[in-house]
Design a protein around this motif. Structure first.
Motif, PDB file in Angstrom:
ATOM      1  N   ILE A 236       0.857  -1.180   0.000  1.00 24.66           N
ATOM      2  CA  ILE A 236       0.000   0.000   0.000  1.00 24.66           C
ATOM      3  C   ILE A 236       0.894   1.231   0.000  1.00 24.66           C
ATOM      4  O   ILE A 236       1.766   1.387   0.862  1.00 24.66           O
ATOM      5  CB  ILE A 236      -0.935   0.016   1.216  1.00 24.66           C
ATOM      6  CG1 ILE A 236      -1.843  -1.221   1.203  1.00 24.66           C
ATOM      7  CG2 ILE A 236      -1.785   1.283   1.226  1.00 24.66           C
ATOM      8  CD1 ILE A 236      -2.768  -1.304   2.398  1.00 24.66           C
ATOM      9  N   MET A 237       0.689   2.097  -0.971  1.00 21.95           N
ATOM     10  CA  MET A 237       1.517   3.284  -1.144  1.00 21.95           C
ATOM     11  C   MET A 237       1.173   4.345  -0.097  1.00 21.95           C
ATOM     12  O   MET A 237       0.147   4.247   0.587  1.00 21.95           O
ATOM     13  CB  MET A 237       1.324   3.834  -2.553  1.00 21.95           C
ATOM     14  CG  MET A 237       1.671   2.846  -3.651  1.00 21.95           C
ATOM     15  SD  MET A 237       3.436   2.546  -3.746  1.00 21.95           S
ATOM     16  CE  MET A 237       3.966   4.055  -4.553  1.00 21.95           C
ATOM     17  N   PRO A 238       2.012   5.385   0.037  1.00 20.10           N
ATOM     18  CA  PRO A 238       1.732   6.448   1.012  1.00 20.10           C
ATOM     19  C   PRO A 238       0.391   7.139   0.807  1.00 20.10           C
ATOM     20  O   PRO A 238      -0.184   7.672   1.766  1.00 20.10           O
ATOM     21  CB  PRO A 238       2.902   7.424   0.806  1.00 20.10           C
ATOM     22  CG  PRO A 238       4.015   6.577   0.289  1.00 20.10           C
ATOM     23  CD  PRO A 238       3.351   5.539  -0.569  1.00 20.10           C
ATOM     24  N   ASP A 239      -0.134   7.163  -0.427  1.00 21.60           N
ATOM     25  CA  ASP A 239      -1.437   7.786  -0.677  1.00 21.60           C
ATOM     26  C   ASP A 239      -2.589   6.787  -0.541  1.00 21.60           C
ATOM     27  O   ASP A 239      -3.704   7.053  -0.983  1.00 21.60           O
ATOM     28  CB  ASP A 239      -1.472   8.430  -2.054  1.00 21.60           C
ATOM     29  CG  ASP A 239      -1.283   7.404  -3.178  1.00 21.60           C
ATOM     30  OD1 ASP A 239      -0.996   6.225  -2.867  1.00 21.60           O
ATOM     31  OD2 ASP A 239      -1.428   7.776  -4.354  1.00 21.60           O
ATOM     32  N   ASN A 240      -2.289   5.602   0.054  1.00 23.98           N
ATOM     33  CA  ASN A 240      -3.287   4.535   0.296  1.00 23.98           C
ATOM     34  C   ASN A 240      -3.719   3.811  -0.968  1.00 23.98           C
ATOM     35  O   ASN A 240      -4.666   3.014  -0.928  1.00 23.98           O
ATOM     36  CB  ASN A 240      -4.525   5.072   1.035  1.00 23.98           C
ATOM     37  CG  ASN A 240      -4.204   5.467   2.464  1.00 23.98           C
ATOM     38  OD1 ASN A 240      -3.388   4.827   3.125  1.00 23.98           O
ATOM     39  ND2 ASN A 240      -4.830   6.527   2.940  1.00 23.98           N
ATOM     40  N   SER A 241      -3.056   4.058  -2.083  1.00 31.65           N
ATOM     41  CA  SER A 241      -3.339   3.293  -3.291  1.00 31.65           C
ATOM     42  C   SER A 241      -2.534   1.990  -3.252  1.00 31.65           C
ATOM     43  O   SER A 241      -1.540   1.876  -2.535  1.00 31.65           O
ATOM     44  CB  SER A 241      -2.964   4.098  -4.532  1.00 31.65           C
ATOM     45  OG  SER A 241      -1.570   4.363  -4.565  1.00 31.65           O
ATOM     46  N   PHE A 242      -2.972   1.016  -4.047  1.00 32.77           N
ATOM     47  CA  PHE A 242      -2.306  -0.275  -4.097  1.00 32.77           C
ATOM     48  C   PHE A 242      -1.241  -0.284  -5.196  1.00 32.77           C
ATOM     49  O   PHE A 242      -1.502   0.143  -6.324  1.00 32.77           O
ATOM     50  CB  PHE A 242      -3.310  -1.405  -4.335  1.00 32.77           C
ATOM     51  CG  PHE A 242      -4.095  -1.773  -3.115  1.00 32.77           C
ATOM     52  CD1 PHE A 242      -3.604  -2.691  -2.205  1.00 32.77           C
ATOM     53  CD2 PHE A 242      -5.316  -1.177  -2.867  1.00 32.77           C
ATOM     54  CE1 PHE A 242      -4.326  -3.025  -1.082  1.00 32.77           C
ATOM     55  CE2 PHE A 242      -6.048  -1.495  -1.744  1.00 32.77           C
ATOM     56  CZ  PHE A 242      -5.552  -2.433  -0.836  1.00 32.77           C
TER      57      PHE A 242
END
Length: 399
Positions: A236-242
């Motif tokens: 999970i990326m810092p912007d909450n995207s996968f």
């Protein structure tokens, strides 16, 4: 007269006695609550770990020779190839030194040729006893010195060539280069001035910590025994995207930190588009491989006290079961109480949380009204199971 006073005083004393006697406190009414019936169901969920992206290789570029920067040949923040020219230090001095070293080598080779000829001539004369022994010995020594001078000159040429090569700084490997620390015309010192930093970018490493108790499980995962699961490790990326790619275990550290009881695990993820950069804060999701049905409850049913977690389990009881002999509130016979039970929470799955211990399947727990309860509180339940009609535990992921 005195008789009337005594009678009046006695009446007032009796009145005060009865008026000051404590009134009976009315019993607390049962607390209205909603209940949830615990069931065990198969569920897919992910364990989460805070992680940091790390370059597999990273190097600070330092000059090996001093001089002024005369060339910068890259775009800051771009991808560079191994051997690509990045910086140039003023070559003129090093080119001159190399030319001088080559000339000295030619002179040394000429001297050696002459010394060889003299030694051969005196060796012939010495065999005929036609020359003094001392003269022959000096010729042999001169030849040895000439040979050594040639070797020294050859080494000087190699050193000059190396310094000339060092005046051009190239990329040590494929990777991304950062901001330049120097500009054109700056003077740099050998081994001291940092020119730039280059780090590998594909693949990218992801480091996170696990508890030492989890080490055997991750040792199994590192042996690729779960190849059927292509989404075993996701990010999970810092912007909450996968992140679109999946990872695999690269390294498990050699030792456990004795102070924290944790050990570092490194994953590697493909990074063809260079989306991942070193130093990013991410969340690693590890798909749980346990296919055993799990117990779960709504998050709002959990009560935390001093770092421990509890739920209230509804228990049927009767007047005879209670330590209080007389119950004047509510219907006679049986009623329900809330029994506070310590539980071991697991992973969070949507609005629910897995319970690893403390309760069993079929228990009815309080999900609404827990704020007003204490251990042994009487409750007036309204059975409200939050299991959906499909029988799933709030979905198949921990989001």
């Amino acid at each position: 007269m005195y008789r009337n006073v005594f009678i009046t005083t006695g009446i007032m004393s009796v009145w005060l006695l009865f008026s000051c006697s404590p009134k009976k406190t009315p019993p607390n009414p049962p607390v209205p609550v909603n209940l949830f019936t615990v069931k065990a169901q198969p569920v897919v969920y992910y364990d989460r770990y805070q992680a940091t992206t790390v370059a597999l290789s990273q190097v600070n570029l330092l000059p090996q020779v001093p001089g002024y920067i005369t060339g910068i040949f890259f775009k800051e923040g771009s991808h560079v190839k191994k051997g690509e020219q990045l910086y140039e230090i003023d070559k003129r001095l090093y080119e001159a030194n190399y030319k001088a070293a080559e000339d000295n080598l030619k002179v040394a080779k000429g001297n050696m040729t002459q010394a060889q000829q003299d030694a051969d001539r005196y060796a012939y004369l010495n065999s005929k006893d036609a020359v003094a022994k001392q003269t022959y010995d000096h010729a042999v020594i001169a030849l040895d010195n000439a040979k050594n001078q040639v070797q020294s000159a050859e080494q000087a040429v190699k050193t000059a060539a190396t310094n000339l090569t060092y005046s051009v700084i190239t990329a040590p490997f494929d990777g991304t280069i950062g901001f330049s620390m120097v500009k054109l015309g700056d003077f740099v010192n050998a081994g001291q001035t940092v020119l730039n930093t280059v780090s590998t970018d594909d693949p990218m490493a992801i480091d996170f910590l696990i508890n030492e108790k989890q080490l055997p499980h991750f040792e199994v995962l590192s042996e690729n025994k779960y190849k059927a699961f292509d989404s075993l490790f996701t990010l999970i990326m810092p912007d909450n995207s996968f992140y679109t790619e999946t990872g695999k275990i690269s390294i498990i550290d050699r030792a456990v930190d004795p102070q924290t009881g944790s050990i570092r695990v490194r994953l590697v993820f493909p990074n063809e588009k260079y989306t991942l950069r070193p130093g990013m804060s991410c969340i690693v999701r590890v798909r749980n491989q346990d296919s055993t049905p799990q117990l779960f409850v709504p998050n709002k049913a959990i009560v935390e006290q001093m770092g421990e977690f509890f739920v209230y389990v509804a228990r049927d009881t009767t007047v005879a079961d209670s330590s209080t002999k007389k119950h004047e509130d509510g219907p006679k016979g049986s009623f329900m109480i809330a029994d506070q039970v310590k539980v071991q929470p697991g992973a969070t799955i949507g609005p629910n949380i897995i319970i690893k211990g403390g309760i069993k399947e079929g228990d009815r727990i309080v999900v609404d009204g827990v704020q007003t309860l204490h251990n042994g509180s009487k409750i007036n339940p309204f059975d409200k199971s939050t299991i959906d009609k499909k029988g799933k535990a709030g979905g198949n992921q921990s989001e």
